[in-house]
Design an enzyme around this catalytic site. Structure first.
Site, PDB file in Angstrom:
ATOM      1  N   GLY A   1     -36.244  -0.123   4.228  1.00  0.00           N
ATOM      2  CA  GLY A   1     -35.606   0.600   5.326  1.00  0.00           C
ATOM      3  C   GLY A   1     -35.269   2.026   4.961  1.00  0.00           C
TER       4      GLY A   1
ATOM      5  CG  PHE B   1     -29.961  -7.355  -1.786  1.00  0.00           C
ATOM      6  CD1 PHE B   1     -29.302  -8.481  -1.335  1.00  0.00           C
ATOM      7  CD2 PHE B   1     -29.300  -6.144  -1.747  1.00  0.00           C
ATOM      8  CE1 PHE B   1     -28.002  -8.404  -0.852  1.00  0.00           C
ATOM      9  CE2 PHE B   1     -28.004  -6.060  -1.266  1.00  0.00           C
ATOM     10  CZ  PHE B   1     -27.351  -7.192  -0.817  1.00  0.00           C
TER      11      PHE B   1
ATOM     12  CG  ASN C   1     -22.202  -3.647  -6.625  1.00  0.00           C
ATOM     13  OD1 ASN C   1     -22.397  -4.802  -6.256  1.00  0.00           O
ATOM     14  ND2 ASN C   1     -21.164  -2.954  -6.224  1.00  0.00           N
TER      15      ASN C   1
ATOM     16  CG  ASP D   1      -2.095   0.868   1.098  1.00  0.00           C
ATOM     17  OD1 ASP D   1      -3.207   0.308   0.947  1.00  0.00           O
ATOM     18  OD2 ASP D   1      -1.956   2.106   1.109  1.00  0.00           O
TER      19      ASP D   1
ATOM     20  CE  LYS E   1     -18.139  -4.632  -7.685  1.00  0.00           C
ATOM     21  NZ  LYS E   1     -18.290  -5.354  -6.459  1.00  0.00           N
TER      22      LYS E   1
ATOM     23  CD  GLU F   1     -15.054  -6.632  -4.134  1.00  0.00           C
ATOM     24  OE1 GLU F   1     -15.466  -7.506  -3.353  1.00  0.00           O
ATOM     25  OE2 GLU F   1     -15.495  -5.480  -4.170  1.00  0.00           O
TER      26      GLU F   1
ATOM     27  CB  CYS G   1     -20.189  -0.933  -2.970  1.00  0.00           C
ATOM     28  SG  CYS G   1     -18.678  -1.487  -2.177  1.00  0.00           S
TER      29      CYS G   1
ATOM     30  CB  THR H   1     -15.652  -1.394  -8.521  1.00  0.00           C
ATOM     31  OG1 THR H   1     -15.879  -2.465  -7.621  1.00  0.00           O
ATOM     32  CG2 THR H   1     -16.889  -1.181  -9.378  1.00  0.00           C
TER      33      THR H   1
ATOM     34  CD  GLU I   1     -17.518  -2.331   3.738  1.00  0.00           C
ATOM     35  OE1 GLU I   1     -17.726  -1.950   4.900  1.00  0.00           O
ATOM     36  OE2 GLU I   1     -17.180  -1.570   2.820  1.00  0.00           O
TER      37      GLU I   1
HETATM   38  C1  UGA Z   1     -22.140  -4.723  -1.983  1.00  0.00           C
HETATM   39  C2  UGA Z   1     -22.499  -5.995  -2.750  1.00  0.00           C
HETATM   40  O1  UGA Z   1     -23.518  -6.714  -2.046  1.00  0.00           O
HETATM   41  C3  UGA Z   1     -21.260  -6.888  -2.916  1.00  0.00           C
HETATM   42  O2  UGA Z   1     -21.599  -8.017  -3.708  1.00  0.00           O
HETATM   43  C4  UGA Z   1     -20.153  -6.082  -3.620  1.00  0.00           C
HETATM   44  O3  UGA Z   1     -18.968  -6.837  -3.750  1.00  0.00           O
HETATM   45  C5  UGA Z   1     -19.849  -4.855  -2.793  1.00  0.00           C
HETATM   46  O4  UGA Z   1     -21.059  -4.052  -2.656  1.00  0.00           O
HETATM   47  C6  UGA Z   1     -18.784  -4.060  -3.517  1.00  0.00           C
HETATM   48  O5  UGA Z   1     -19.044  -3.592  -4.624  1.00  0.00           O
HETATM   49  O6  UGA Z   1     -17.653  -4.013  -3.032  1.00  0.00           O
HETATM   50  P1  UGA Z   1     -21.777  -4.102   0.591  1.00  0.00           P
HETATM   51  O7  UGA Z   1     -21.770  -2.678   0.119  1.00  0.00           O
HETATM   52  O8  UGA Z   1     -20.710  -4.564   1.502  1.00  0.00           O
HETATM   53  O9  UGA Z   1     -21.740  -5.091  -0.678  1.00  0.00           O
HETATM   54  O10 UGA Z   1     -23.130  -4.350   1.367  1.00  0.00           O
HETATM   55  P2  UGA Z   1     -24.571  -4.957   1.053  1.00  0.00           P
HETATM   56  O11 UGA Z   1     -24.815  -6.076   1.967  1.00  0.00           O
HETATM   57  O12 UGA Z   1     -24.777  -5.186  -0.379  1.00  0.00           O
HETATM   58  O13 UGA Z   1     -25.509  -3.741   1.524  1.00  0.00           O
HETATM   59  C7  UGA Z   1     -25.442  -2.472   0.876  1.00  0.00           C
HETATM   60  C8  UGA Z   1     -26.484  -1.528   1.455  1.00  0.00           C
HETATM   61  O14 UGA Z   1     -27.793  -1.944   1.105  1.00  0.00           O
HETATM   62  C9  UGA Z   1     -26.486  -1.453   2.996  1.00  0.00           C
HETATM   63  O15 UGA Z   1     -26.643  -0.115   3.379  1.00  0.00           O
HETATM   64  C10 UGA Z   1     -27.678  -2.284   3.404  1.00  0.00           C
HETATM   65  O16 UGA Z   1     -28.226  -1.875   4.614  1.00  0.00           O
HETATM   66  C11 UGA Z   1     -28.630  -1.988   2.246  1.00  0.00           C
HETATM   67  N1  UGA Z   1     -29.637  -3.051   2.032  1.00  0.00           N
HETATM   68  C12 UGA Z   1     -29.259  -4.294   1.647  1.00  0.00           C
HETATM   69  C13 UGA Z   1     -30.984  -2.738   2.189  1.00  0.00           C
HETATM   70  O17 UGA Z   1     -31.363  -1.594   2.533  1.00  0.00           O
HETATM   71  N2  UGA Z   1     -31.911  -3.718   1.943  1.00  0.00           N
HETATM   72  C14 UGA Z   1     -31.563  -4.957   1.564  1.00  0.00           C
HETATM   73  O18 UGA Z   1     -32.484  -5.792   1.348  1.00  0.00           O
HETATM   74  C15 UGA Z   1     -30.204  -5.258   1.420  1.00  0.00           C
END
Ligand code: UGA
Length: 475
Positions: free
Chosen positions: A269, A265, A224, A30, A220, A150, A276, A120, A154
Site C-alpha cells: 500500500g 503484514f 515493531n 495523567d 518491543k 505492550e 509506533c 516503549t 490501535e
Molecule cells: C503496532 C504494532 O502492530 C503493535 O503490536 C504495537 O503494540 C504498536 O504498534 C505499538 O508499538 O504501540 P499499530 O501502530 O496500532 O500497532 O498498527 P498496525 O496494525 O501495526 O499498523 C501500522 C501501520 O502499518 C498502519 O499504517 C498500517 O496501515 C500499516 N500496515 C500494516 C501495512 O501497510 N501493511 C500491513 O500488511 C500491515
C-alpha cells in the site's frame, strides 16, 4: 491487586480499563488535567472500538478511578508507567516524561512497589529508572523495576489485551515474576468473561515469557521493526510485480503460506504510519548506532516506506495527467482503520502533496475528521463518502475502512465525473467484477497487468487487462 497507571494516553487508558475489567483496582492518572476531567465526565480523548463502554462500566463499578499520580503512587502495589516517549529531532526517544515519573515515585513511595515500564523505551531504560530511584528514593522505599512491553494495535486494542499471543516480562526476581502472573492470571488462563465478544473468538492461552529487563526492552523494538520490515518488503515486491506483470496479492499468498513467513503484514500500500512504527524504527536504529551496531537494514526499511507516497502520487498523475484544478475524492485519513489517529499517517502526506500541486480535494474519514481539521488546510471536508465523490475525477482510497466496501455503485457512478478508483490499500480487489459491471476503472498497487487506458471504461471490464499485461522487460 491495587494498580496505578501513570499516563492516560492510548496505552495507559486501554491497560487501565482492561486491568480493571479482569478484577484489579486501578487508579489512572495523567498530568493533563483537561484529559482527566474529560475521563471523569465519561468521555474518551480518542476513539478506540469498545473502549468507551469498558471505561464507563469499570468506572461505574468503582474498579477504575481517575485521580492524581501522587494518590496512585501512595496506594498501589504496582505502578505502570505509560507516559509518552515522543521522538526527538535526532530520532531518539524523549525519555523526560519517564524520568519525571521515576522521580515522583522516588519522592513519595514508601514500602515495596513493582515499577513497570510499559511505554516503549530504549534498552537499558529500566537500569536508568533504577538509578533514579537509588539516587532520589527514600530509604524506606523497596522496589523492583520491571519491563512489560505492550503489543496492542490501535483499532483492536481490547482484543489484543484479552487475547494476546504473548505476555513478556523483564524481571530480576521471582517475586516480580509472580506478581506479573497474578496481575495477568485471568488472561493467562483465559478465564474471564470476554467483554468484546459474546462468543469469544479465541481461548488460546498466551505464552508467558520471562526475561531480563534489557531483553524485554529489545523485544518491543525488535517486534515493531520486524513488522515494519515485512511491510516495506512486500511494498518492494509490489513494485516489482507492477513492473513485471505479476500480481503482488498472489505473491504475498504464495510466500505467506510458508509458516516460517506467515501471511500477516504482507499487505502492500501507501506505507506504514502511526505513532509506533515510524518512531520506533528510528529510535531502534539510533539505539543500535550508539551500541556500535550497523542497522542500515532498518534504515532502508524507512527509506522504502518514505518512497511510497511519491510513488502513489505518480500513479495518480499517470491516471489524471495534470493535477492542478482536478477535483479528487479522498477516502480515509486515519493511519489505519478503526482509529481516529492521524499521526504520521501516509494519507496526510498524500493530501498535502496533492493540495500543493493545486488539486481540489474532497475528503472524508469516518472517525479522523476532527483531528484532520486541525491539521489540513485547503481541502473540503465532507460528511460522507458519497458527498466526497460528487463531481470528482477519481476516488483515492487511503485507509481501508470497512464501510468503503459496502458501496452503492450505481449511486457512486452517478455522482462521479469519471468513474475511477485508485486504491492505495487494494481493499476493493474483491469487488473488481462488480465495479467493472458498473463501468468503473480500478487501479491497484502491485498488480502488474494494470492498464489505464480509458478504452476499458464502460466495456464491462476493469482497467486490469489480465490478457494483455503491460510488462516492462527487466534488466
Ligand atoms: C503496532 C504494532 O502492530 C503493535 O503490536 C504495537 O503494540 C504498536 O504498534 C505499538 O508499538 O504501540 P499499530 O501502530 O496500532 O500497532 O498498527 P498496525 O496494525 O501495526 O499498523 C501500522 C501501520 O502499518 C498502519 O499504517 C498500517 O496501515 C500499516 N500496515 C500494516 C501495512 O501497510 N501493511 C500491513 O500488511 C500491515
Amino acid at each position: 491487586m491495587k494498580i496505578s497507571i501513570v499516563g492516560a494516553g492510548y496505552v495507559g487508558l486501554t491497560t487501565a480499563a482492561c486491568l480493571a475489567e479482569i478484577g484489579h483496582h486501578v487508579l489512572c492518572s495523567d498530568n493533563d488535567q483537561g484529559k482527566l476531567a474529560l475521563l471523569q465526565g465519561g468521555k474518551l480523548p480518542f476513539y478506540e472500538p469498545n473502549l468507551a463502554q469498558l471505561v464507563a462500566k469499570n468506572h461505574q463499578s468503582g474498579r477504575l478511578e481517575f485521580g492524581s499520580t501522587e494518590l496512585g503512587i501512595d496506594r498501589s502495589e504496582a505502578i505502570f508507567i505509560c507516559v509518552g516517549t515522543p521522538p526527538l529531532n535526532n530520532g531518539e526517544a524523549d525519555l523526560s516524561a519517564i524520568q519525571t515519573v521515576a522521580r515522583e515515585i522516588a519522592a513519595r513511595a514508601r514500602g515495596y512497589r513493582l515499577i513497570v515500564e510499559k511505554s516503549t523505551v530504549p534498552v537499558q531504560t529500566a537500569r536508568q529508572i533504577k538509578r533514579e530511584l537509588a539516587l532520589y528514593g527514600s530509604n524506606e522505599l523497596d522496589y523492583e523495576v520491571a519491563s512489560n512491553p505492550e503489543f496492542l494495535r490501535e483499532g483492536c486494542a481490547l482484543e489484543d489485551f484479552f487475547h494476546p499471543d504473548r505476555i513478556v516480562v523483564g524481571v530480576e526476581s521471582k517475586r516480580a515474576e509472580e506478581q506479573f502472573r497474578e496481575i495477568y492470571r485471568p488472561v493467562l488462563d483465559q478465564s474471564f468473561a470476554c467483554p468484546v465478544h459474546a462468543e469469544c473468538r479465541s481461548r488460546v492461552k498466551p505464552a508467558f515469557l520471562v526475561t531480563d529487563t534489557n531483553s524485554s526492552e529489545i523485544i518491543k523494538h525488535a517486534s515493531n521493526s520486524f513488522l515494519a520490515m515485512k511491510i516495506s518488503y512486500i511494498n518492494l515486491i509490489a513494485d516489482l510485480c507492477e513492473a513485471s506483470g505479476a500480481d503482488v496479492e498472489k505473491v504475498a499468498e504464495g510466500i505467506g503460506l510458508d509458516r516460517r513467513i506467515g501471511r500477516a503484514f504482507l499487505r502492500p500500500g501507501i506505507g506504514f504510519g502511526g505513532f509506533c512504527f515510524p518512531k520506533d524504527l528510528q529510535a531502534f536504529v539510533r539505539i543500535a548506532e550508539k551500541a556500535g551496531c550497523d542497522f542500515s537494514l532498518l534504515r532502508e526499511v524507512e527509506n522504502v516506506n518514505l518512497a511510497r507516497v511519491p510513488k502513489f502520487i505518480e500513479k495518480v498523475r499517470q491516471e489524471l495527467w495534470v493535477l492542478r484544478g482536478k477535483k479528487i475524492a479522498i477516502w480515509g485519513l486515519a493511519f489505519k482503520p478503526n482509529t481516529d489517529d492521524i499521526r504520521f499517517a501516509p494519507s496526510l502526506a498524500v493530501v498535502k502533496q496533492l493540495v500543493d500541486e493545486g488539486a481540489h480535494l474532497q475528503v472524508y474519514d469516518p472517525e479522523a475528521m476532527p483531528n484532520a481539521k486541525r491539521q489540513l488546510t485547503g481541502v473540503t471536508f465532507c460528511d460522507d463518502l458519497y458527498s466526497a465523490a460528487r463531481g470528482a475525477e477519481a476516488i483515492l482510497i487511503l485507509t481501508e475502512w470497512e464501510q468503503f466496501q459496502r458501496l452503492d455503485w450505481e449511486r457512486l457512478g452517478s455522482l462521479l465525473h469519471r468513474k475511477l478508483v485508485i486504491d492505495g490499500r487494494n481493499m476493493l480487489s474483491p469487488s473488481k467484477e462488480q465495479m467493472a459491471a458498473h463501468g468503473f476503472e480500478y487501479v491497484e498497487i502491485g498488480r502488474g497487468s494494470q492498464a489505464s487506458e480509458p478504452a476499458a471504461r464502460g466495456t464491462g471490464r476493469t482497467a486490469n487487462k489480465m490478457d494483455a499485461p503491460k510488462a516492462v522487460p527487466i534488466g
